[in-house]
Design a protein around this motif. Structure first.
Motif, PDB file in Angstrom:
ATOM      1  N   GLU A 158      -7.616   5.180   6.498  1.00  0.00           N
ATOM      2  CA  GLU A 158      -6.294   4.675   6.144  1.00  0.00           C
ATOM      3  C   GLU A 158      -5.562   5.611   5.188  1.00  0.00           C
ATOM      4  O   GLU A 158      -4.631   5.208   4.481  1.00  0.00           O
ATOM      5  CB  GLU A 158      -6.417   3.279   5.522  1.00  0.00           C
ATOM      6  N   SER A 159      -5.966   6.890   5.182  1.00  0.00           N
ATOM      7  CA  SER A 159      -5.368   7.851   4.253  1.00  0.00           C
ATOM      8  C   SER A 159      -3.871   8.044   4.495  1.00  0.00           C
ATOM      9  O   SER A 159      -3.130   8.371   3.569  1.00  0.00           O
ATOM     10  CB  SER A 159      -6.086   9.200   4.365  1.00  0.00           C
ATOM     11  N   THR A 162      -2.635   4.905   2.407  1.00  0.00           N
ATOM     12  CA  THR A 162      -3.069   4.728   1.021  1.00  0.00           C
ATOM     13  C   THR A 162      -3.368   6.027   0.298  1.00  0.00           C
ATOM     14  O   THR A 162      -3.432   6.043  -0.930  1.00  0.00           O
ATOM     15  CB  THR A 162      -4.325   3.842   0.978  1.00  0.00           C
ATOM     16  N   GLU A 164      -6.195   7.404   0.396  1.00  0.00           N
ATOM     17  CA  GLU A 164      -7.634   7.371   0.135  1.00  0.00           C
ATOM     18  C   GLU A 164      -8.378   8.062   1.279  1.00  0.00           C
ATOM     19  O   GLU A 164      -8.277   7.647   2.435  1.00  0.00           O
ATOM     20  CB  GLU A 164      -8.105   5.923  -0.009  1.00  0.00           C
ATOM     21  N   LEU A 182      -1.386  -4.449   1.824  1.00  0.00           N
ATOM     22  CA  LEU A 182      -2.282  -3.342   2.138  1.00  0.00           C
ATOM     23  C   LEU A 182      -3.672  -3.597   1.554  1.00  0.00           C
ATOM     24  O   LEU A 182      -3.880  -4.516   0.764  1.00  0.00           O
ATOM     25  CB  LEU A 182      -1.713  -2.044   1.572  1.00  0.00           C
ATOM     26  N   ASN A 183      -4.598  -2.725   1.950  1.00  0.00           N
ATOM     27  CA  ASN A 183      -5.957  -2.723   1.387  1.00  0.00           C
ATOM     28  C   ASN A 183      -6.695  -4.039   1.592  1.00  0.00           C
ATOM     29  O   ASN A 183      -7.486  -4.458   0.736  1.00  0.00           O
ATOM     30  CB  ASN A 183      -5.914  -2.382  -0.113  1.00  0.00           C
ATOM     31  N   GLN A 211       3.101  -2.174   8.328  1.00  0.00           N
ATOM     32  CA  GLN A 211       3.102  -1.395   7.085  1.00  0.00           C
ATOM     33  C   GLN A 211       3.594   0.025   7.335  1.00  0.00           C
ATOM     34  O   GLN A 211       4.384   0.566   6.560  1.00  0.00           O
ATOM     35  CB  GLN A 211       1.679  -1.361   6.495  1.00  0.00           C
TER      36      GLN A 211
END
Length: 386
Positions: A158-159, A162, A164, A182-183, A211
């Motif tokens: 999901e970089s 986010t 990450e 999110l998340n 999103q």
């Protein structure tokens, strides 16, 4: 082993409902296609008009008007030809690239495995609607936001949303009802990539409501900046304009102080200012960039805007995701090796396995048979009756 294989194939044939085709079409017409907000297509007329927005070109056009007003047609004609050639070269490059990009977009349109009328079918991702039930496996790009009904070792990169880098570990939804944040570990998000595992998901948000769609909407509000070369040419054009005006004023004032006729000195000053303008500079820059674009095209590199070539020339490192870009995002078995007492190497093609360039049936080799049986039992393939 045969019992295990038969059981797995039977499980894969289990009917799941999902949406009916009629219901999906109704929702598609109401909610719209599952696409991110797209910029309006640039018309050919707008692309051509955009070639005249350069400061240097505008100065040349002003000089043409002044030359015609002063009756100096011999000076005006060459300048007009240079401007037209310059605009034509830029227009041809951008128009061709625009059409090529449209074709590439159609060729690379993503798809999704969705249950429709109780059957698992592959459809364009743009036709996925809220309420659809779709499946995911390693390497798939998630077509829309949705909550997870069932999964096995499912993780997603999901970089893109986010930042990450570590893949997010997912789990099945139980009683959670928050589908807009999110998340969430029970949610998958549009545009993210499945790094491992499998899952079955119910779509809850598509297109601009996802999103990724919200991020895309915000990005559309950002204006496209000028390239370094355009900035430098703009600064040069403004500097030349100031110098030309200064020369015109100085010559005019000096002539008037000497007692020369005012009209004659005005025309003289304007003529000197026009002569100081480098008419060939815009065309020279455009031709040089066009030649560079042709060289890059021979190496399968597509350049959208001519001035981007100079910007690319300043790059020292380019970071890109190879999957689906440099590679095809497809894995294919080409060879099978056995490590038994009789070690052998089998070739694999679309027609089947072979040994010593001779076609071979699975049951003709016990080792090959066991390998293929394990492969059939340990994958996500499904039998879809016609």
């Amino acid at each position: 082993m045969l019992d295990i294989l038969e059981k797995k194939l039977t499980e894969n044939q289990t009917t799941r409902k999902g949406l009916t085709t009629a219901e999906a079409e109704k929702r598609l017409s109401t909610d719209g296609e599952n696409r991110l907000a797209k910029k309006k297509k640039t018309s050919a007329a707008k692309i051509f008009a955009g070639q005249f927005h350069d400061v240097m070109v505008m100065i040349l056009l002003v000089s043409v008007v002044i030359s015609v007003a002063l009756g100096q047609y011999a000076d005006a004609v060459p300048i007009v030809l240079i401007v037209i050639i310059n605009a034509a070269l830029g227009f041809i490059q951008e128009y061709r690239c625009e059409k090529t990009l449209e074709k590439l977009e159609n060729m690379t349109a993503p798809t999704a495995m969705v249950y429709r009328d109780g059957r698992l079918v592959k459809i364009p991702a743009s036709e996925v609607v809220a309420g659809d039930v779709f499946t995911l496996e390693a390497g798939d790009r998630v077509p829309c936001d949705g909550y997870i009904n069932s999964s096995r070792a499912l993780s997603c990169d999901e970089s893109a949303l986010t930042g990450e880098a570590v893949p997010a570990v997912k789990k099945c939804r139980t009683s959670e009802i928050d589908f807009t944040a999110l998340n969430k570990d029970y949610m998958v998000y549009m545009g993210t990539v499945v790094t491992k595992g499998v899952g079955e998901v119910t779509a809850v948000a598509t297109g601009e409501r996802s999103q990724m769609g919200r991020v895309s909407t915000m990005l559309d509000e950002i204006k496209e900046p000028e390239t370094p070369l355009q900035k430098k040419l703009g600064e040069l054009g403004r500097t030349l304009a100031i110098i030309c005006l200064a020369v015109c004023v100085v010559v005019f004032i000096a002539g008037v102080l000497r007692g020369e006729p005012v009209l004659n000195m005005a025309m003289t000053g304007i003529t000197i200012a026009i002569a100081a303008i480098p008419e060939g500079l815009p065309a020279t820059v455009t031709i040089a960039l066009a030649l560079a674009v042709r060289k890059m095209l021979k190496r399968q590199a597509l350049v959208h805007r001519l001035h981007s070539v100079e910007t690319l020339g300043c790059a020292t490192v380019i970071c890109t995701d190879k999957t689906g870009t440099v590679t095809m995002n497809k894995m294919t078995v080409t060879d099978i090796f056995t490590c038994t007492e009789k070690s052998r190497a089998y070739g694999v093609t679309k027609e089947g396995a072979s040994f010593d360039e001779k076609a071979l049936k699975a049951w003709e080799s016990p080792d090959l048979g066991r390998i293929l049986l394990c492969g059939a039992a340990c994958n996500n393939a499904r039998l879809c009756p016609p």
